[in-house]
Design an enzyme around this catalytic site. Sequence first.
Site, mmCIF file in Angstrom:
data_model
loop_
_atom_site.group_PDB
_atom_site.id
_atom_site.type_symbol
_atom_site.label_atom_id
_atom_site.label_comp_id
_atom_site.label_asym_id
_atom_site.label_seq_id
_atom_site.Cartn_x
_atom_site.Cartn_y
_atom_site.Cartn_z
ATOM 1 N N ASP A 146 -5.156 -8.141 -4.831
ATOM 2 C CA ASP A 146 -5.395 -9.310 -3.993
ATOM 3 C C ASP A 146 -5.734 -10.529 -4.846
ATOM 4 O O ASP A 146 -5.342 -11.645 -4.513
ATOM 5 C CB ASP A 146 -6.505 -9.021 -2.974
ATOM 6 C CG ASP A 146 -5.954 -8.278 -1.761
ATOM 7 O OD1 ASP A 146 -4.846 -8.627 -1.316
ATOM 8 O OD2 ASP A 146 -6.599 -7.333 -1.285
ATOM 9 N N GLU A 167 -11.813 -10.264 -5.381
ATOM 10 C CA GLU A 167 -10.367 -10.318 -5.122
ATOM 11 C C GLU A 167 -9.947 -11.651 -4.507
ATOM 12 O O GLU A 167 -8.801 -11.839 -4.126
ATOM 13 C CB GLU A 167 -9.893 -9.132 -4.285
ATOM 14 C CG GLU A 167 -10.804 -8.684 -3.182
ATOM 15 C CD GLU A 167 -10.386 -7.362 -2.545
ATOM 16 O OE1 GLU A 167 -9.361 -6.778 -2.902
ATOM 17 O OE2 GLU A 167 -11.132 -6.905 -1.665
ATOM 18 N N HIS A 191 0.795 -1.230 0.000
ATOM 19 C CA HIS A 191 0.000 0.000 0.000
ATOM 20 C C HIS A 191 0.825 1.276 0.000
ATOM 21 O O HIS A 191 0.366 2.306 -0.480
ATOM 22 C CB HIS A 191 -1.042 -0.031 1.112
ATOM 23 C CG HIS A 191 -2.205 -0.881 0.729
ATOM 24 N ND1 HIS A 191 -2.263 -2.212 1.021
ATOM 25 C CD2 HIS A 191 -3.304 -0.606 -0.012
ATOM 26 C CE1 HIS A 191 -3.367 -2.717 0.506
ATOM 27 N NE2 HIS A 191 -4.022 -1.767 -0.121
ATOM 28 N N CYS A 235 -10.138 -1.999 -9.981
ATOM 29 C CA CYS A 235 -9.541 -0.917 -9.198
ATOM 30 C C CYS A 235 -8.187 -1.321 -8.617
ATOM 31 O O CYS A 235 -7.617 -0.589 -7.821
ATOM 32 C CB CYS A 235 -10.482 -0.453 -8.089
ATOM 33 S SG CYS A 235 -10.898 -1.757 -6.928
HETATM 34 C C1 PEP Z 1 -6.969 -4.856 -4.674
HETATM 35 O O1 PEP Z 1 -6.780 -5.784 -3.892
HETATM 36 O O2 PEP Z 1 -6.717 -4.912 -5.893
HETATM 37 C C2 PEP Z 1 -7.517 -3.574 -4.188
HETATM 38 C C3 PEP Z 1 -7.866 -2.619 -5.012
HETATM 39 O O3 PEP Z 1 -7.591 -3.406 -2.840
HETATM 40 P P1 PEP Z 1 -6.308 -3.097 -1.915
HETATM 41 O O4 PEP Z 1 -5.136 -2.871 -2.820
HETATM 42 O O5 PEP Z 1 -6.635 -1.919 -1.092
HETATM 43 O O6 PEP Z 1 -6.188 -4.362 -1.133
HETATM 44 MG MG MG Z 2 -7.674 -5.719 -1.913
#
Ligand code: PEP
Ligand code: MG
Length: 572
Positions: free
Chosen positions: A457, A433, A191, A504
């Site tokens: 994920d 995911e 992140h 996303c």
């Molecule tokens: C993902 O897992 O692709 C997602 C958009 O959520 P995060 O990256 O916040 O886990």
């Molecule tokens: Mg995720």
Amino acid sequence: MSATYRGIAVSPGIAIAAARVVPPDGSPAAPARGSLAFDGAAELAGFRAALEKAKLELAELRDRTAAELGALKAEIFAAHLSILKDPELASEVERGILEDHLSAAEAARAATDVFALLLAESGDPTFAARADDLRDLGRRLVRLLDGGADPLVLERRSVVVARELSPSDTARLDRALTAGFVVAGGSAVSHSSILARSLGIPAVAGAPDAVDAIRDGALVVVDGSSGLVTVDPDPAELELWRGKAAAWRARAELLEAFAGRPTRTGDGTKLALAANIAGTADLSDALARGAEGVGLFRTEFLYMGRADLPSEDEQYAVYRHVLERMGKRRVIVRTLDSGGDKEVPCLGMPREENPFLGVRAIRLCLERVDVFRVQLRALLRASAHGSLGIMFPMIATVEELRAAKALLAEERAALAASGAPLADTVETGVMIEIPAAALRAEVLARECDFFSIGSNDLTQYTMAADRMNPALARLSRPCHPAVLALIAMTADAAGRRGIPVGVCGEMAADPVCAAALAGLGVTELSMGSASIPLVREALSRVDLPTAARLARAALEAETEPEARRILEGAFQ
Ligand code: PEP
Ligand code: MG
């Protein structure tokens, strides 16, 4: 002597600046609630001393900056100084200590957070701009009260060098002063890397040798496109890097022309490019880059780096602000997705052996319905102020979706009975995911209004490769045919049920993947705002029927490199 190290390229661009090395335990912990041996008088005295020290520090910074960079640049510190002198702020901190029995550090943080929120929500852009200053001041006071220098509070443009940067560390870095960063751990989808990309900060992860070698103050070049980190470049190298940095900036400026255009593929098909945001601070960038909506609001950032949970009113104010700023554009808010690398200490959850496979995201919310209901109520109340979609993260089974929707319906009924204004409909979506969700997309599609594929994920769980582990970068590839097959399955199920499907995860910001996703039937791509012009320009060179044919061909590839080679053909 100059030395060059290789890490993982996680956020493109070139940064050249002095290093700020963060020691391993350099991030100040969130202050704990007042202990049993609470001594109000001592906390008050501590606060007053810290206040005076902060004033001295700021006056010195103001004078030094004025001498070195001119009066204009020094204004920011003069403004901080005048806020610190405001008696209302001091009396709110003192009230927190005396009435709420908070430690001085807690009270200072709480008071600056409350004033910052009031300013942010005032509707007056000049006041709103001061909100970040207040939060900055809060950090300064907490640091002084903790008795140490906070290495993440930068006072000049720097490359931040750290073993690890948590998402909340990254979120509190001063955007204007962070030229780039280099971390020992992490990957393109940890992140902190995702935040770096959305802030347009060049970054390299997975570079332990560079982190070990860099001394505080050394001149560092970070190439976030190739993953190279050069320390103490010699004059000829420096010249070369300066040239590359200028070329990068020139290309970025050219791409800016795409910020204000609608998104169309070469054959004229319309797609939507939306922004991923982590808070209200990301909205200006999203709008400036021409985001056609918010495709993912990572609300867990509202819960991080603080001692208490955000209240319903506080969350309502934030969601309302986002919806109002986005106007008619759609805003998809993801409910609390804590866990994995996103620790939320104020939830007080027990440590787990395998946090990425643990009680996180929707699993946690269905266990802690007290916390979940607060967020759902805040969202429903905010729904009256814009176009809201609510999506649930980490759904593995249809029962989880049903349970989440049932809680939402209960809160809706209670709010409606109390006469609260609500939007007529709030669409609910499922994040795909977990492979189980992709495999059962057909069933999920019957009970939700949209899908959003979390490819970060989905890749991690399909390839069984920890997204934080740089040693597994060769497996963490969303173009692997196994991942593409699950995406195709999801898009096909959505197509059959007539619901929209977006992506996303970070692959949406990679032009080759973006073309493949469009080819598979994805209609909304959501990404860090900094990538929007780049992806929009790239899609304008793609013929959608060709991309569709190539994406289906890539599903048949034997390896990831072969699949990627096929997909690259979309741009020829
Ligand atoms: C993902 O897992 O692709 C997602 C958009 O959520 P995060 O990256 O916040 O886990
Ligand atoms: Mg995720």
